[in-house]
Design a protein around this motif. Structure first.
Motif, mmCIF file in Angstrom:
data_model
loop_
_atom_site.group_PDB
_atom_site.id
_atom_site.type_symbol
_atom_site.label_atom_id
_atom_site.label_comp_id
_atom_site.label_asym_id
_atom_site.label_seq_id
_atom_site.Cartn_x
_atom_site.Cartn_y
_atom_site.Cartn_z
ATOM 1 N N ASP A 32 23.498 47.076 52.612
ATOM 2 C CA ASP A 32 24.619 46.687 51.750
ATOM 3 C C ASP A 32 24.581 45.164 51.581
ATOM 4 O O ASP A 32 23.641 44.508 52.022
ATOM 5 C CB ASP A 32 25.954 47.167 52.340
ATOM 6 C CG ASP A 32 26.939 47.562 51.241
ATOM 7 O OD1 ASP A 32 27.290 46.701 50.429
ATOM 8 O OD2 ASP A 32 27.346 48.752 51.206
ATOM 9 N N ASP A 33 25.579 44.599 50.915
ATOM 10 C CA ASP A 33 25.586 43.135 50.735
ATOM 11 C C ASP A 33 25.730 42.426 52.076
ATOM 12 O O ASP A 33 25.219 41.318 52.263
ATOM 13 C CB ASP A 33 26.706 42.713 49.782
ATOM 14 C CG ASP A 33 26.399 43.137 48.356
ATOM 15 O OD1 ASP A 33 26.993 44.121 47.899
ATOM 16 O OD2 ASP A 33 25.536 42.502 47.725
ATOM 17 N N CYS A 34 26.448 43.047 53.007
ATOM 18 C CA CYS A 34 26.595 42.538 54.374
ATOM 19 C C CYS A 34 26.505 43.724 55.327
ATOM 20 O O CYS A 34 26.792 44.859 54.939
ATOM 21 C CB CYS A 34 27.972 41.898 54.591
ATOM 22 S SG CYS A 34 28.288 40.392 53.661
ATOM 23 N N SER A 79 28.940 34.766 48.098
ATOM 24 C CA SER A 79 29.015 35.823 47.097
ATOM 25 C C SER A 79 28.837 37.205 47.744
ATOM 26 O O SER A 79 29.469 38.179 47.317
ATOM 27 C CB SER A 79 27.955 35.589 46.020
ATOM 28 O OG SER A 79 28.066 36.547 44.994
ATOM 29 N N ASP A 80 28.001 37.295 48.766
ATOM 30 C CA ASP A 80 27.846 38.569 49.478
ATOM 31 C C ASP A 80 29.106 38.918 50.274
ATOM 32 O O ASP A 80 29.446 40.096 50.407
ATOM 33 C CB ASP A 80 26.624 38.534 50.398
ATOM 34 C CG ASP A 80 25.330 38.791 49.643
ATOM 35 O OD1 ASP A 80 25.339 39.585 48.683
ATOM 36 O OD2 ASP A 80 24.298 38.194 50.014
ATOM 37 N N LEU A 81 29.799 37.921 50.800
ATOM 38 C CA LEU A 81 31.091 38.198 51.453
ATOM 39 C C LEU A 81 32.104 38.678 50.407
ATOM 40 O O LEU A 81 32.872 39.614 50.653
ATOM 41 C CB LEU A 81 31.639 36.952 52.153
ATOM 42 C CG LEU A 81 30.902 36.456 53.400
ATOM 43 C CD1 LEU A 81 31.636 35.241 53.981
ATOM 44 C CD2 LEU A 81 30.799 37.552 54.457
ATOM 45 N N LEU A 152 32.057 48.818 49.912
ATOM 46 C CA LEU A 152 30.649 49.150 50.090
ATOM 47 C C LEU A 152 30.015 49.500 48.741
ATOM 48 O O LEU A 152 30.704 49.690 47.752
ATOM 49 C CB LEU A 152 30.504 50.323 51.068
ATOM 50 C CG LEU A 152 31.190 50.143 52.420
ATOM 51 C CD1 LEU A 152 30.937 51.360 53.310
ATOM 52 C CD2 LEU A 152 30.716 48.867 53.118
ATOM 53 N N ARG A 153 28.688 49.602 48.752
ATOM 54 C CA ARG A 153 27.996 50.001 47.532
ATOM 55 C C ARG A 153 28.096 51.505 47.306
ATOM 56 O O ARG A 153 27.877 51.978 46.200
ATOM 57 C CB ARG A 153 26.513 49.616 47.639
ATOM 58 C CG ARG A 153 26.282 48.117 47.695
ATOM 59 C CD ARG A 153 24.809 47.797 47.910
ATOM 60 N NE ARG A 153 24.558 46.364 47.832
ATOM 61 C CZ ARG A 153 23.342 45.817 47.902
ATOM 62 N NH1 ARG A 153 22.282 46.582 48.069
ATOM 63 N NH2 ARG A 153 23.198 44.510 47.806
ATOM 64 N N LYS A 154 28.433 52.243 48.349
ATOM 65 C CA LYS A 154 28.270 53.704 48.277
ATOM 66 C C LYS A 154 29.513 54.474 47.839
ATOM 67 O O LYS A 154 29.477 55.695 47.828
ATOM 68 C CB LYS A 154 27.801 54.232 49.636
ATOM 69 C CG LYS A 154 28.855 54.197 50.705
ATOM 70 C CD LYS A 154 28.322 54.844 51.982
ATOM 71 C CE LYS A 154 29.377 54.829 53.069
ATOM 72 N NZ LYS A 154 28.853 55.275 54.357
ATOM 73 N N VAL A 208 29.313 45.342 44.319
ATOM 74 C CA VAL A 208 28.078 44.615 44.630
ATOM 75 C C VAL A 208 28.172 43.296 43.876
ATOM 76 O O VAL A 208 28.882 43.211 42.866
ATOM 77 C CB VAL A 208 26.837 45.444 44.198
ATOM 78 C CG1 VAL A 208 26.723 45.526 42.677
ATOM 79 C CG2 VAL A 208 25.545 44.905 44.791
ATOM 80 N N ASP A 209 27.506 42.264 44.369
ATOM 81 C CA ASP A 209 27.477 41.020 43.588
ATOM 82 C C ASP A 209 26.163 40.947 42.817
ATOM 83 O O ASP A 209 25.206 41.654 43.123
ATOM 84 C CB ASP A 209 27.684 39.785 44.477
ATOM 85 C CG ASP A 209 26.480 39.500 45.351
ATOM 86 O OD1 ASP A 209 25.916 40.446 45.932
ATOM 87 O OD2 ASP A 209 26.093 38.324 45.469
ATOM 88 N N ILE A 210 26.154 40.105 41.794
ATOM 89 C CA ILE A 210 24.981 40.025 40.910
ATOM 90 C C ILE A 210 24.136 38.822 41.291
ATOM 91 O O ILE A 210 24.487 37.684 41.007
ATOM 92 C CB ILE A 210 25.384 39.910 39.438
ATOM 93 C CG1 ILE A 210 26.306 41.071 39.036
ATOM 94 C CG2 ILE A 210 24.124 39.887 38.556
ATOM 95 C CD1 ILE A 210 26.800 40.985 37.602
HETATM 96 MG MG LIG Z 1 24.484 40.802 47.222
#
Ligand SMILES: [Mg+2]
Length: 319
Positions: A32-34, A79-81, A152-154, A208-210
């Motif tokens: 995931d991003d984190c 950005s991930d946070l 989350l991404r899911k 999600v971040d870009i």
């Molecule tokens: Mg990311």
């Protein structure tokens, strides 16, 4: 996919590396991003990630000031946070410093980073400095979320609305020779959407971040959630400055240019209106650009319903 030089793409390489390790017993591990880890108190969890910016790869000495480099190294991590809906808490900083970086330049780097750190309320708590051939900055950042509340991404479900924050494509256009300052600044000084991430916790089912490009990063939500998506590419938010400067390339920049550091969000239809109102009240621009679908297809269509093929997003190890 393995290239003729015996190297696979970025995500395959990460997967091949991670395969050597036992699965960590944490709320959310790799992917995931984190990562999400047990927090210091029962009611909270820690979101942790790491990212590097490297001379000649992520920035050029000609285009970036030392302040810009310091800002961007922290911004890409924050950005991930933001994508997790986490509130920043602390970070550590590993610096690889070549001989061309004197004390004055190092102070500039620190100023750019510390100004953003103050604004984001995140504290530097450690790090390392080593001599190297080229300048590289690797940060590890941590933020807090209430337990079980990390985005989350899911989580995306069929029927969820697809939102994107801000405007797209400007950071990529900012790399083109002769780009106006308004576009270049998006490349040099990205603004992580931390406040929007916090707000989105109450509404979004996935986020999600870009960094690598809208189409590619949207694919991460689809993969993780097991859903497809239909995107109206004519609805993608683009600034007038981008349209004027980039002309017919503007849409490709918005779809796949990358480094926007905006958020892609899935929001259940029953919460979409309230999300839009909350975002508007807090002065966050969010645009509905499509809908997630049961079929695994990722369809990009224009206003006339014609299919569009997005250019490939960024891959560090693309052949
Ligand atoms: Mg990311």
């Amino acid at each position: 996919m393995t290239s003729s030089r015996g190297r696979s793409g970025e995500f395959d390489r990460i997967a091949a590396f991670v395969r050597h390790f036992a699965r960590a017993q944490v709320p959310v591990g790799v992917g995931d991003d984190c990562a999400v880890l047990p927090g210091p108190s029962r009611g909270c969890e820690l979101c942790v990630t790491t990212d590097s910016v490297v001379e000649a790869l992520h920035f050029s000495r000609a285009a970036f000031s030392m302040e810009d480099i310091g800002h961007k190294a922290l911004a890409v991590n924050l950005s991930d946070l933001a994508a997790m809906g986490a509130r920043p808490s602390w970070f550590v900083c590993a610096l690889e410093v070549p001989d061309w970086v004197d004390d004055v330049k190092l102070a500039g780097l620190a100023r750019g980073m510390s100004k953003l750190a103050r604004g984001a309320d995140i504290a530097l708590v450690g790090g390392n400095m080593t001599r190297a051939e080229r300048l590289a900055i690797t940060l590890t950042v941590a933020g807090e979320v209430p337990r079980g509340k990390a985005l989350l991404r899911k989580g995306a479900r069929p029927g969820d609305r697809l939102y994107v924050s801000g405007t797209l494509g400007e950071a990529r256009a900012g790399l083109v020779a002769g780009a106006p300052a308004a576009l270049v600044v998006r490349q040099l000084r990205p603004s992580p959407r931390l406040e929007l991430g916090l707000l989105a916790r109450a509404f979004a089912s996935a986020c999600v971040d870009i960094s690598d490009g809208f189409a590619q990063d949207l694919g991460h939500i689809c993969d993780a959630s097991g859903v497809g998506v239909r995107v109206n590419v004519d609805a993608l938010p683009m600034s007038a400055t981008l349209r004027r400067f980039a002309g017919h390339r503007a849409r490709d920049f918005a779809l796949s240019g990358g480094e926007d550091y905006e958020l892609i969000l899935a929001v259940p239809p029953g919460r979409a209106h309230a999300f839009e109102r909350a975002a508007e009240r807090s002065n966050h621009r969010v645009t509905c650009v499509g809908e997630f679908a049961r079929s695994r297809q990722r369809r990009f269509v224009d206003d006339r319903g014609e299919a569009i093929q997005p250019p490939r997003g960024f891959d560090h190890f693309a052949p």
